[in-house]
Design a protein around this motif. Structure first.
Motif, mmCIF file in Angstrom:
data_model
loop_
_atom_site.group_PDB
_atom_site.id
_atom_site.type_symbol
_atom_site.label_atom_id
_atom_site.label_comp_id
_atom_site.label_asym_id
_atom_site.label_seq_id
_atom_site.Cartn_x
_atom_site.Cartn_y
_atom_site.Cartn_z
ATOM 1 N N THR A 53 -5.019 -2.583 -1.466
ATOM 2 C CA THR A 53 -3.652 -2.470 -1.966
ATOM 3 C C THR A 53 -3.381 -3.449 -3.101
ATOM 4 O OG1 THR A 53 -2.797 -4.085 -0.413
ATOM 5 C CG2 THR A 53 -2.756 -1.793 0.282
ATOM 6 N N ARG A 72 1.878 1.622 -3.558
ATOM 7 C CA ARG A 72 0.889 1.744 -4.625
ATOM 8 C C ARG A 72 -0.091 2.889 -4.438
ATOM 9 N NH1 ARG A 72 -2.689 -2.496 -6.399
ATOM 10 N NH2 ARG A 72 -2.929 -0.952 -8.022
ATOM 11 N N PHE A 73 -0.366 3.278 -3.191
ATOM 12 C CA PHE A 73 -1.367 4.318 -2.990
ATOM 13 C C PHE A 73 -0.854 5.659 -3.498
ATOM 14 C CE2 PHE A 73 -3.914 2.103 0.580
ATOM 15 C CZ PHE A 73 -4.563 1.375 -0.382
ATOM 16 N N PRO A 74 -1.776 6.511 -3.961
ATOM 17 C CA PRO A 74 -1.355 7.702 -4.685
ATOM 18 C C PRO A 74 -0.772 8.825 -3.836
ATOM 19 C CG PRO A 74 -3.737 7.613 -4.536
ATOM 20 C CD PRO A 74 -3.240 6.309 -4.017
ATOM 21 N N GLY A 90 0.822 -1.204 0.000
ATOM 22 C CA GLY A 90 0.000 0.000 0.000
ATOM 23 C C GLY A 90 0.849 1.244 0.000
ATOM 24 N N ASP A 123 -6.936 15.956 -7.217
ATOM 25 C CA ASP A 123 -7.733 15.426 -8.323
ATOM 26 C C ASP A 123 -8.379 14.091 -7.953
ATOM 27 O OD1 ASP A 123 -5.071 14.603 -8.145
ATOM 28 O OD2 ASP A 123 -5.123 13.729 -10.133
ATOM 29 N N LEU A 124 -7.912 13.460 -6.873
ATOM 30 C CA LEU A 124 -8.508 12.187 -6.470
ATOM 31 C C LEU A 124 -9.498 12.351 -5.316
ATOM 32 C CD1 LEU A 124 -5.377 9.882 -6.614
ATOM 33 C CD2 LEU A 124 -7.256 10.000 -8.236
ATOM 34 N N LEU A 125 -9.702 13.589 -4.889
ATOM 35 C CA LEU A 125 -10.617 13.809 -3.773
ATOM 36 C C LEU A 125 -12.027 14.050 -4.287
ATOM 37 C CD1 LEU A 125 -8.761 16.133 -1.256
ATOM 38 C CD2 LEU A 125 -9.250 13.709 -1.042
ATOM 39 N N LEU A 179 -9.406 8.157 8.738
ATOM 40 C CA LEU A 179 -8.114 8.531 9.311
ATOM 41 C C LEU A 179 -8.223 9.991 9.734
ATOM 42 C CD1 LEU A 179 -5.097 7.381 9.426
ATOM 43 C CD2 LEU A 179 -4.723 8.803 7.456
ATOM 44 N N VAL A 229 -8.417 -2.714 3.616
ATOM 45 C CA VAL A 229 -7.299 -1.935 3.074
ATOM 46 C C VAL A 229 -6.293 -2.870 2.408
ATOM 47 C CG1 VAL A 229 -5.489 -0.279 3.618
ATOM 48 C CG2 VAL A 229 -7.656 -0.119 4.761
ATOM 49 N N MET A 258 -1.136 6.501 4.578
ATOM 50 C CA MET A 258 -1.270 6.368 6.029
ATOM 51 C C MET A 258 -2.342 5.339 6.401
ATOM 52 S SD MET A 258 0.860 7.889 7.739
ATOM 53 C CE MET A 258 2.186 7.840 6.588
ATOM 54 N N ALA A 292 -2.789 2.600 4.747
ATOM 55 C CA ALA A 292 -2.078 1.324 4.650
ATOM 56 C C ALA A 292 -1.149 1.142 5.843
ATOM 57 C CB ALA A 292 -1.286 1.275 3.350
ATOM 58 N N LEU A 333 -10.937 6.734 2.831
ATOM 59 C CA LEU A 333 -10.407 6.021 1.678
ATOM 60 C C LEU A 333 -11.531 5.268 0.974
ATOM 61 C CD1 LEU A 333 -7.544 5.539 0.486
ATOM 62 C CD2 LEU A 333 -7.525 3.384 1.690
ATOM 63 N N VAL A 365 -1.432 16.672 -1.156
ATOM 64 C CA VAL A 365 -2.688 15.958 -1.332
ATOM 65 C C VAL A 365 -2.986 15.908 -2.814
ATOM 66 C CG1 VAL A 365 -5.107 15.879 -0.683
ATOM 67 C CG2 VAL A 365 -3.474 16.938 0.851
ATOM 68 N N LEU A 395 -1.895 10.716 2.391
ATOM 69 C CA LEU A 395 -3.045 10.395 3.226
ATOM 70 C C LEU A 395 -3.500 8.965 3.004
ATOM 71 C CD1 LEU A 395 -5.048 13.719 2.924
ATOM 72 C CD2 LEU A 395 -3.581 12.956 4.759
ATOM 73 N N ALA A 396 -3.549 8.551 1.740
ATOM 74 C CA ALA A 396 -3.965 7.173 1.460
ATOM 75 C C ALA A 396 -2.926 6.180 1.989
ATOM 76 C CB ALA A 396 -4.167 6.984 -0.038
ATOM 77 N N SER A 441 -10.707 9.243 -2.776
ATOM 78 C CA SER A 441 -10.923 9.445 -1.353
ATOM 79 C C SER A 441 -11.634 10.772 -1.129
ATOM 80 C CB SER A 441 -9.603 9.401 -0.600
ATOM 81 O OG SER A 441 -8.616 10.106 -1.297
ATOM 82 N N HIS A 484 -10.064 11.798 6.874
ATOM 83 C CA HIS A 484 -9.793 11.376 5.508
ATOM 84 C C HIS A 484 -10.416 10.004 5.296
ATOM 85 C CE1 HIS A 484 -7.269 9.595 2.246
ATOM 86 N NE2 HIS A 484 -7.500 10.768 1.726
#
Lengths: 152, 194
Positions: free
Chosen positions: B92, A32-34, A29, A102-104, B129, B88, A40, A42, B145, A99, A37-38, B100, B143
């Motif tokens: 992954t 791979r996570f972008p 994770g 664009d993914l929020l 989170l 989670v 964290m 993982a 996910l 952050v 925050l993401a 998110s 936050h």
């Protein structure tokens, strides 16, 4: 003490393997996570659960209570400290705008309407911008409170 | 009941730090792994030294534990911990970049201790989170996910409030439990989409 002898051992092995697998996914994770925050997420959830499972497996397998008490302490401190460190890192990351906006889907913490065009959010804190001159202009605009296009 | 700060010195301080003292002694004994009077006494001595030399501010509003509420909180927490770990972990492994959201949730509890428990537990249950907390206005920035649409966001908000309710029912005073119903979602938060 060679090989798997009893039901107890099988259970312990299952716990240890499951825990190790979860720690592996936590590492995956992080890669791979972008954004921070993401990542964290993982770093807290599969990680904590993985450590707990490894502790349970170890407690079953190890003889003697003194080791078990130690494992219990490790588990307790893992539960207490992992959320705190993840929170501190996320807070700093958000304030320094690491952050991926664009993914929020929703961002209710955001105060200004300024577009953040200098940073995409996934670069290191001190990474030089790709086009320094452009980035300087953009950041001055952001400092002015988002008054876009007023200087000509 | 002297009321003079000078008179209530060390004894007062120690009484306020009693939960911390007990915790330190327990940790010391667990670290040694074996029970003996020597461990207990050295643990007490060490805990006294630690609390006197490195004093922490006292926790305002001592915790009380309601057995029923505590068991409900603990049970749901363990189930949540396992499901969130699995979720989670799956996230992954599967392809695709997760979307998110950052939401602000209006809490109803005004107690340092309870808010700490809520924030700690939130980071370990599915999806959420804690990023930031506005202590004055009791706003928690979370936050989230893997959200797909706004319905997911609202579901997550409801689950944060449900967690808060479980924590208060487990550790809160009667006043705080009543406050849960008195102010259902006091302030509306402005939403901005990027």
């Amino acid at each position: 003490m060679s090989g798997i002898d009893s039901v107890e051992d099988v259970v312990a092995v299952v716990f240890l393997l499951a825990g190790a697998f979860l720690c592996l996914t936590a590492g995956l994770g992080l890669l791979r996570f972008p954004d921070v925050l993401a990542r964290m997420h993982a770093g807290t959830k599969p990680q904590v659960l993985g450590v707990l499972l490894v502790m349970v497996g170890g407690a079953i397998r190890l003889n003697g209570w003194s080791a078990t008490w130690m494992l219990l302490l490790v588990a307790a401190f893992q539960l207490l400290t992992a959320p705190v460190s993840a929170h501190m890192i996320s807070r700093v990351a958000y304030r320094r705008r690491h952050v991926r906006r664009d993914l929020l889907l929703v961002d209710e913490l955001r105060t200004g309407e300024t577009q953040d065009r200098v940073r995409r959010g996934d670069e290191p804190a001190d990474a030089p911008p790709e086009e320094p001159a452009q980035a300087l202009v953009e950041s001055r605009r952001e400092d002015d409170g988002g008054a876009f296009g007023q200087e000509s | 009941m002297t009321g003079v700060p000078v008179v209530r010195g060390l004894g007062h301080q120690v009484r306020h730090q009693l939960p911390l003292l007990v915790w330190l002694v327990v940790v010391w004994n667990l670290l040694w792994g074996t029970w003996s009077w020597a461990n207990l006494l050295s643990g007490i001595a060490l805990a006294l030294v630690v609390t006197v030399v490195l004093p922490l501010p006292p926790v305002v509003g001592a915790a009380r534990v309601h057995p029923g509420g505590f068991l409900a909180f603990l049970g749901v927490f363990v189930v949540d911990l396992v499901t969130s770990g699995a979720q989670v972990a799956w996230q992954t492994l599967r392809p695709g970049v997760p979307r998110s959201a950052i939401i602000r949730v209006q809490l109803r509890t005004d107690s340092d201790l309870l808010l700490t428990v809520v924030a700690e537990a939130l980071s370990l249950v599915p999806g959420s989170l804690v990023i930031d907390m506005d202590r004055e206005r009791l706003l928690l920035a979370v936050h989230v996910l893997h959200v797909h649409d706004l319905a997911d966001v609202e579901r997550q908000r409801a689950s944060v409030l449900a967690l808060e309710a479980r924590v208060v029912r487990a550790f809160g005073s009667a006043d705080e439990i009543a406050a849960l119903d008195r102010r259902p979602s006091a302030a509306a938060t402005g939403r901005r989409t990027p």
